[in-house]
Design a protein around this motif. Structure first.
Motif, PDB file in Angstrom:
ATOM      1  N   THR A  21       0.861  -1.176   0.000  1.00 29.97           N
ATOM      2  CA  THR A  21       0.000   0.000   0.000  1.00 29.97           C
ATOM      3  C   THR A  21       0.900   1.229   0.000  1.00 29.97           C
ATOM      4  O   THR A  21       2.104   1.131   0.224  1.00 29.97           O
ATOM      5  CB  THR A  21      -0.905   0.031   1.251  1.00 29.97           C
ATOM      6  OG1 THR A  21      -0.079   0.085   2.418  1.00 29.97           O
ATOM      7  CG2 THR A  21      -1.814  -1.172   1.309  1.00 29.97           C
ATOM      8  N   SER A  49     -10.582  -4.165  11.889  1.00 31.84           N
ATOM      9  CA  SER A  49     -11.076  -2.841  11.512  1.00 31.84           C
ATOM     10  C   SER A  49     -10.208  -1.703  12.023  1.00 31.84           C
ATOM     11  O   SER A  49     -10.191  -0.628  11.431  1.00 31.84           O
ATOM     12  CB  SER A  49     -12.514  -2.657  11.993  1.00 31.84           C
ATOM     13  OG  SER A  49     -12.576  -2.812  13.402  1.00 31.84           O
ATOM     14  N   VAL A  54      -6.268  -0.400   6.954  1.00 35.39           N
ATOM     15  CA  VAL A  54      -7.604   0.082   6.619  1.00 35.39           C
ATOM     16  C   VAL A  54      -7.540   1.572   6.286  1.00 35.39           C
ATOM     17  O   VAL A  54      -8.077   2.009   5.264  1.00 35.39           O
ATOM     18  CB  VAL A  54      -8.603  -0.186   7.769  1.00 35.39           C
ATOM     19  CG1 VAL A  54      -9.963   0.445   7.471  1.00 35.39           C
ATOM     20  CG2 VAL A  54      -8.751  -1.685   8.004  1.00 35.39           C
ATOM     21  N   LEU A  55      -6.857   2.342   7.102  1.00 33.89           N
ATOM     22  CA  LEU A  55      -6.706   3.781   6.835  1.00 33.89           C
ATOM     23  C   LEU A  55      -5.927   4.022   5.552  1.00 33.89           C
ATOM     24  O   LEU A  55      -6.284   4.900   4.755  1.00 33.89           O
ATOM     25  CB  LEU A  55      -6.003   4.464   8.008  1.00 33.89           C
ATOM     26  CG  LEU A  55      -6.771   4.489   9.319  1.00 33.89           C
ATOM     27  CD1 LEU A  55      -5.913   5.064  10.440  1.00 33.89           C
ATOM     28  CD2 LEU A  55      -8.062   5.272   9.166  1.00 33.89           C
ATOM     29  N   GLU A  56      -4.865   3.253   5.337  1.00 35.56           N
ATOM     30  CA  GLU A  56      -4.064   3.416   4.124  1.00 35.56           C
ATOM     31  C   GLU A  56      -4.896   3.116   2.876  1.00 35.56           C
ATOM     32  O   GLU A  56      -4.812   3.851   1.885  1.00 35.56           O
ATOM     33  CB  GLU A  56      -2.831   2.512   4.175  1.00 35.56           C
ATOM     34  CG  GLU A  56      -1.825   2.942   5.202  1.00 35.56           C
ATOM     35  CD  GLU A  56      -0.653   1.992   5.324  1.00 35.56           C
ATOM     36  OE1 GLU A  56       0.274   2.323   6.076  1.00 35.56           O
ATOM     37  OE2 GLU A  56      -0.650   0.911   4.691  1.00 35.56           O
ATOM     38  N   GLN A  58      -8.131   3.313   2.578  1.00 41.70           N
ATOM     39  CA  GLN A  58      -9.162   4.341   2.407  1.00 41.70           C
ATOM     40  C   GLN A  58      -8.563   5.592   1.768  1.00 41.70           C
ATOM     41  O   GLN A  58      -9.203   6.236   0.948  1.00 41.70           O
ATOM     42  CB  GLN A  58      -9.809   4.676   3.748  1.00 41.70           C
ATOM     43  CG  GLN A  58     -10.718   3.570   4.234  1.00 41.70           C
ATOM     44  CD  GLN A  58     -11.251   3.807   5.637  1.00 41.70           C
ATOM     45  OE1 GLN A  58     -10.657   4.507   6.452  1.00 41.70           O
ATOM     46  NE2 GLN A  58     -12.390   3.199   5.937  1.00 41.70           N
ATOM     47  N   LYS A  59      -7.330   5.918   2.113  1.00 49.32           N
ATOM     48  CA  LYS A  59      -6.657   7.083   1.530  1.00 49.32           C
ATOM     49  C   LYS A  59      -6.245   6.822   0.087  1.00 49.32           C
ATOM     50  O   LYS A  59      -6.281   7.720  -0.752  1.00 49.32           O
ATOM     51  CB  LYS A  59      -5.411   7.449   2.334  1.00 49.32           C
ATOM     52  CG  LYS A  59      -5.698   8.119   3.645  1.00 49.32           C
ATOM     53  CD  LYS A  59      -4.393   8.501   4.308  1.00 49.32           C
ATOM     54  CE  LYS A  59      -4.633   9.198   5.632  1.00 49.32           C
ATOM     55  NZ  LYS A  59      -3.359   9.594   6.255  1.00 49.32           N
ATOM     56  N   PRO A  61      -6.645   3.521  -2.604  1.00 52.30           N
ATOM     57  CA  PRO A  61      -7.041   2.134  -2.869  1.00 52.30           C
ATOM     58  C   PRO A  61      -6.169   1.408  -3.893  1.00 52.30           C
ATOM     59  O   PRO A  61      -6.385   0.229  -4.160  1.00 52.30           O
ATOM     60  CB  PRO A  61      -8.471   2.283  -3.382  1.00 52.30           C
ATOM     61  CG  PRO A  61      -8.471   3.612  -4.062  1.00 52.30           C
ATOM     62  CD  PRO A  61      -7.558   4.476  -3.229  1.00 52.30           C
ATOM     63  N   ARG A  84     -11.079  -2.342  -2.204  1.00 50.30           N
ATOM     64  CA  ARG A  84     -12.200  -1.647  -1.582  1.00 50.30           C
ATOM     65  C   ARG A  84     -12.807  -2.563  -0.533  1.00 50.30           C
ATOM     66  O   ARG A  84     -12.641  -3.791  -0.585  1.00 50.30           O
ATOM     67  CB  ARG A  84     -13.245  -1.241  -2.607  1.00 50.30           C
ATOM     68  CG  ARG A  84     -13.971  -2.411  -3.222  1.00 50.30           C
ATOM     69  CD  ARG A  84     -15.037  -1.962  -4.180  1.00 50.30           C
ATOM     70  NE  ARG A  84     -15.752  -3.126  -4.654  1.00 50.30           N
ATOM     71  CZ  ARG A  84     -16.752  -3.082  -5.482  1.00 50.30           C
ATOM     72  NH1 ARG A  84     -17.174  -1.934  -5.933  1.00 50.30           N
ATOM     73  NH2 ARG A  84     -17.356  -4.172  -5.875  1.00 50.30           N
ATOM     74  N   ILE A  85     -13.507  -1.954   0.399  1.00 55.67           N
ATOM     75  CA  ILE A  85     -14.233  -2.761   1.372  1.00 55.67           C
ATOM     76  C   ILE A  85     -15.308  -3.516   0.601  1.00 55.67           C
ATOM     77  O   ILE A  85     -16.028  -2.946  -0.211  1.00 55.67           O
ATOM     78  CB  ILE A  85     -14.831  -1.881   2.478  1.00 55.67           C
ATOM     79  CG1 ILE A  85     -13.695  -1.248   3.302  1.00 55.67           C
ATOM     80  CG2 ILE A  85     -15.766  -2.697   3.371  1.00 55.67           C
ATOM     81  CD1 ILE A  85     -14.148  -0.268   4.355  1.00 55.67           C
ATOM     82  N   PHE A 118     -11.929  -7.081   2.515  1.00 57.27           N
ATOM     83  CA  PHE A 118     -11.570  -6.270   1.362  1.00 57.27           C
ATOM     84  C   PHE A 118     -11.593  -7.144   0.118  1.00 57.27           C
ATOM     85  O   PHE A 118     -11.303  -8.339   0.189  1.00 57.27           O
ATOM     86  CB  PHE A 118     -10.162  -5.675   1.519  1.00 57.27           C
ATOM     87  CG  PHE A 118     -10.127  -4.433   2.344  1.00 57.27           C
ATOM     88  CD1 PHE A 118     -10.198  -3.181   1.753  1.00 57.27           C
ATOM     89  CD2 PHE A 118     -10.031  -4.504   3.721  1.00 57.27           C
ATOM     90  CE1 PHE A 118     -10.168  -2.028   2.505  1.00 57.27           C
ATOM     91  CE2 PHE A 118     -10.004  -3.362   4.498  1.00 57.27           C
ATOM     92  CZ  PHE A 118     -10.067  -2.116   3.888  1.00 57.27           C
TER      93      PHE A 118
END
Length: 139
Positions: A21, A49, A54-56, A58-59, A61, A84-85, A118
């Motif tokens: 990522t 979660s 997860v944060l990476e 979301q920032k 993909p 993506r989720i 994901f």
């Protein structure tokens, strides 16, 4: 050599990927377990979660990954994938993970609600058998 067939074999038999990522300009690689659905041409992995990835994701993909070889140099490498989720309920895919990885964390009932699923999609992959046998396939 049928590289498509080799791709399918490796995606079914290999259990882990090195997931790359990038967020805030810094790359980050970690190993995660995965399940690949050949019919949907989608790779799935789960994570807690509250995990940094997860944060990476979301920032940003856009990811890359390589499967972790279990025999020689055999691996699949994907340079351009999108994550993506997933809209798939984790409970609906749990058995597929457990068939591939019987001792996977999804087997612990109390852990399941803390996981996010994901999905990863991609259009081409490098299939590496050894240093003399490799090719890029389109899905």
């Amino acid at each position: 050599m049928d590289y498509r067939q080799e791709f399918e074999r490796m995606m079914q038999t290999q259990t882990s990927i090195a997931l790359a990522t990038a967020a805030d300009g810094a790359p980050n690689v970690r190993i995660v377990n995965f399940y690949y659905d050949a019919e949907l041409r989608t790779l799935y992995f789960s994570t807690f979660s509250d995990n940094l990835k997860v944060l990476e994701l979301q920032k940003n993909p856009h990811i890359a990954f390589t499967t972790i070889a279990v025999k020689g140099e055999e691996h699949v490498r994907v340079k351009a994938a999108t994550s993506r989720i997933s809209s798939v309920e984790i409970e609906n895919i749990k058995e597929k993970f457990l068939a591939k990885l019987p001792e996977y964390i999804m087997s612990i009932p109390d852990v399941l609600p803390a996981l996010i699923l994901f999905e990863v999609t991609f259009e081409q992959a490098d299939v590496v058998i050894d240093f003399e046998h490799m090719d890029t396939i389109r899905l």
